[in-house]
Write a protein that holds these residues in place. Structure first.
Motif, PDB file in Angstrom:
ATOM      1  N   ASP A 292       7.039   1.219   7.156  1.00  0.00           N
ATOM      2  CA  ASP A 292       8.217   1.946   6.678  1.00  0.00           C
ATOM      3  C   ASP A 292       8.250   1.991   5.154  1.00  0.00           C
ATOM      4  N   LEU A 293       7.949   0.869   4.514  1.00  0.00           N
ATOM      5  CA  LEU A 293       7.909   0.827   3.050  1.00  0.00           C
ATOM      6  C   LEU A 293       6.718   1.614   2.522  1.00  0.00           C
ATOM      7  N   ALA A 294       5.572   1.500   3.200  1.00  0.00           N
ATOM      8  CA  ALA A 294       4.364   2.203   2.760  1.00  0.00           C
ATOM      9  C   ALA A 294       4.572   3.712   2.796  1.00  0.00           C
TER      10      ALA A 294
ATOM     11  N   VAL B  49      -6.636   7.679   3.520  1.00  0.00           N
ATOM     12  CA  VAL B  49      -5.475   6.822   3.268  1.00  0.00           C
ATOM     13  C   VAL B  49      -5.900   5.373   3.434  1.00  0.00           C
ATOM     14  N   ILE B  50      -5.648   4.566   2.413  1.00  0.00           N
ATOM     15  CA  ILE B  50      -5.968   3.134   2.441  1.00  0.00           C
ATOM     16  C   ILE B  50      -4.667   2.355   2.255  1.00  0.00           C
TER      17      ILE B  50
ATOM     18  N   LEU C 111      -3.813   5.504  -1.937  1.00  0.00           N
ATOM     19  CA  LEU C 111      -3.944   4.046  -1.834  1.00  0.00           C
ATOM     20  C   LEU C 111      -2.560   3.428  -1.933  1.00  0.00           C
ATOM     21  N   ILE C 112      -2.183   2.652  -0.932  1.00  0.00           N
ATOM     22  CA  ILE C 112      -0.859   2.032  -0.884  1.00  0.00           C
ATOM     23  C   ILE C 112      -1.014   0.523  -0.759  1.00  0.00           C
ATOM     24  N   GLY C 113      -0.255  -0.217  -1.582  1.00  0.00           N
ATOM     25  CA  GLY C 113      -0.124  -1.655  -1.417  1.00  0.00           C
ATOM     26  C   GLY C 113       1.269  -1.933  -0.889  1.00  0.00           C
TER      27      GLY C 113
ATOM     28  N   ALA D  67       2.204   2.874  -4.584  1.00  0.00           N
ATOM     29  CA  ALA D  67       1.117   3.756  -4.169  1.00  0.00           C
ATOM     30  C   ALA D  67       0.534   4.523  -5.344  1.00  0.00           C
ATOM     31  N   LEU D  68      -0.760   4.808  -5.234  1.00  0.00           N
ATOM     32  CA  LEU D  68      -1.495   5.617  -6.201  1.00  0.00           C
ATOM     33  C   LEU D  68      -2.239   6.715  -5.467  1.00  0.00           C
TER      34      LEU D  68
END
Length: 356
Positions: A69-71, A90-91, A150-152, A177-178
Motif C-alpha cells: 500500500d505504501l509502495a 518494477v523493483i 525502483l521503490i524502497g 521511489a525513483l
C-alpha cells in the motif's frame, strides 16, 4: 567490491548506456507516533529518546495496511514526477514483504497499471535501494530495461515488538521511489560508481528469525522473540559507521571525487549518531548531510529515497549537486554510489497528503 565504469581517479569519459534519475516520490502513513506517546509506554522521557536517536516522531500504518500500500503511493508520485513512458521494470526493495511468497513487486506493478512489466523484490534490508540502483543500472546498461521504477518500502511496525523499547523508538513505516531511464553517462542524474559488499557472518546482528525455511525446518514453534525484529544495537552501530564510511570512500575514489566535492551526503537514516559519525569520518560538514529521520524515524529500505525526496522538496537538493548515497543493513550488507542531481521538478514532501 567496486562496480564502476572506470578505474578510481580516472579522467577517462564513461561510455555506454546509463541509468538516469528522472522521477522521485515519497509517502509515509498518516498516523504519527510521537516521543510523548512512547515516553508514557516505556517510562522514559522525550529527551532520553531524542538524545539517543535524534528521532522525535515516526509514522505507522493503520490496521490492514501493508508494504504494498505504501509502495503504490510512493510509486504513483514518482511516476507522476517522471511523466513520459511507463516503466518496463518494477523493483521493490523491502525487508517486510506483504507475504514470504510471492514477491511484493508484481502486486505493486499491477496496482500501478503496469501488469506486464518485469517485477521482482530485492532483499538487502536497509541497503536495498542502493542494491536496487545497481541492479537497475545493470538492466538498463545491458539493454534489458529502458525505464525502471525502483521503490524502497518497509512497514516495521508490523514486525517490531511494540513492547521492545530499543527498536520501537527507532523504526517507522514509509516508502520512497525513483524512476530511472536509459540515458548518457555524462548527463545529470546518471547513477554510477557503485561499491557493494556483504558479510554473512553477521546475519544475527539484524534479524527476524522466524518465518523462513531455517526456522520451519527446526520442527518447533517459533518463540515470541523469533517472530519479531531483533537488532544488537551497539555492534550494529560499529559495523554501520565503519562500513558506510569505507564504502563511501571507495565510491568517491571510483568517481574521482573528494569529500569536499560532495554537495549532499544521503546516508541510510539509521539514527542521528550514526549519521554524524559517518559524516565526520568522511570529513563532510553535517550541514551537507541529509537528515529527515527526526520526523519519520528509520524507515529501512525507504530511508534513502525518502531523504532524497524531502531534500529536493525543501530545496536543499538542487540540479547539478554532487550526491553521495550510502547504506548499511542486515545481511550484513552495505553499499554506496554517486550521481549529480538532475533537473527535475521538486517533489512534494512525503508528509504532504494532497496529490500534485
Amino acid at each position: 567490491m567496486s562496480i564502476s565504469g572506470r578505474s578510481p581517479g580516472s579522467s577517462e569519459k564513461p561510455s555506454g548506456r546509463a541509468a538516469v534519475v528522472c522521477g522521485l516520490g515519497g509517502w509515509v502513513p498518516q498516523r504519527v507516533i510521537t516521543n510523548e506517546e512512547l515516553s508514557q509506554r516505556f517510562d522514559v522521557t522525550d529527551e532520553w529518546i531524542t538524545t539517543r536517536t535524534g528521532i522525535r516522531a515516526r509514522r505507522a500504518v493503520d490496521p490492514g495496511q501493508a508494504t504494498s500500500d505504501l509502495a503504490v503511493e510512493a510509486g504513483r508520485r514518482a511516476l507522476h514526477s517522471a511523466g513520459g513512458e511507463a516503466p518496463d521494470t518494477v523493483i521493490v526493495a523491502t525487508a517486510t514483504p506483504d507475504r514470504p511468497c510471492p514477491g511484493t513487486a508484481p502486486l505493486v506493478a499491477s496496482r500501478l497499471g503496469l501488469q506486464e512489466a518485469a517485477a521482482f523484490d530485492v532483499s538487502a534490508v536497509c541497503s536495498g535501494v542502493v542494491y536496487g540502483l545497481a541492479v537497475a543500472s545493470g538492466l538498463i546498461a545491458a539493454g534489458v530495461s529502458r525505464r525502471v521504477l525502483l521503490i524502497g518500502a518497509d512497514v516495521y511496525s508490523t514486525v517490531v515488538d511494540q513492547s521492545d523499547r530499543t527498536n520501537a523508538v527507532i523504526l517507522g513505516d514509509g516508502a520512497g521511489a525513483l524512476v530511472l531511464r536509459a540515458g548518457d553517462p555524462d548527463e545529470l542524474g546518471a547513477v554510477g560508481h557503485f561499491e557493494l559488499g556483504s558479510d554473512g557472518t553477521g546475519e544475527e546482528l539484524i534479524i527476524i528469525a522466524a518465518g523462513g525455511s531455517r526456522q520451519r525446518a527446526s520442527d518447533r514453534p517459533p518463540t515470541r522473540a523469533e517472530q519479531h525484529f531483533s537488532m544488537r544495537g551497539k555492534e550494529v552501530f560499529r559495523h554501520a559507521a565503519t562500513r558506510m564510511a569505507n564504502s563511501s570512500r571507495a565510491a568517491l575514489s571510483a568517481a574521482g571525487w573528494k569529500p569536499d566535492d560532495v554537495d549532499l551526503l544521503v546516508p541510510h537514516q539509521a539514527n542521528l549518531r550514526i549519521l554524524r559519525t559517518v559524516a565526520d569520518d568522511l570529513g563532510i560538514d553535517p550541514d551537507r548531510c541529509a537528515q529527515n529521520l527526526v520526523e519519520v524515524g528509520n524507515t529501512g529500505a525507504a530511508t534513502i529515497p525518502l531523504a532524497l525526496n524531502d531534500a529536493a522538496a525543501s530545496g536543499a537538493l538542487r540540479p547539478g549537486h554532487r550526491v553521495l548515497l550510502t547504506a548499511f543493513g542486515g545481511g550484513l550488507t552495505w553499499g554506496s554510489c554517486v550521481l549529480r542531481w538532475p533537473d527535475i521538478d521538486p517533489p512534494l514532501a512525503a508528509t504532504v497528503r494532497s496529490e500534485p
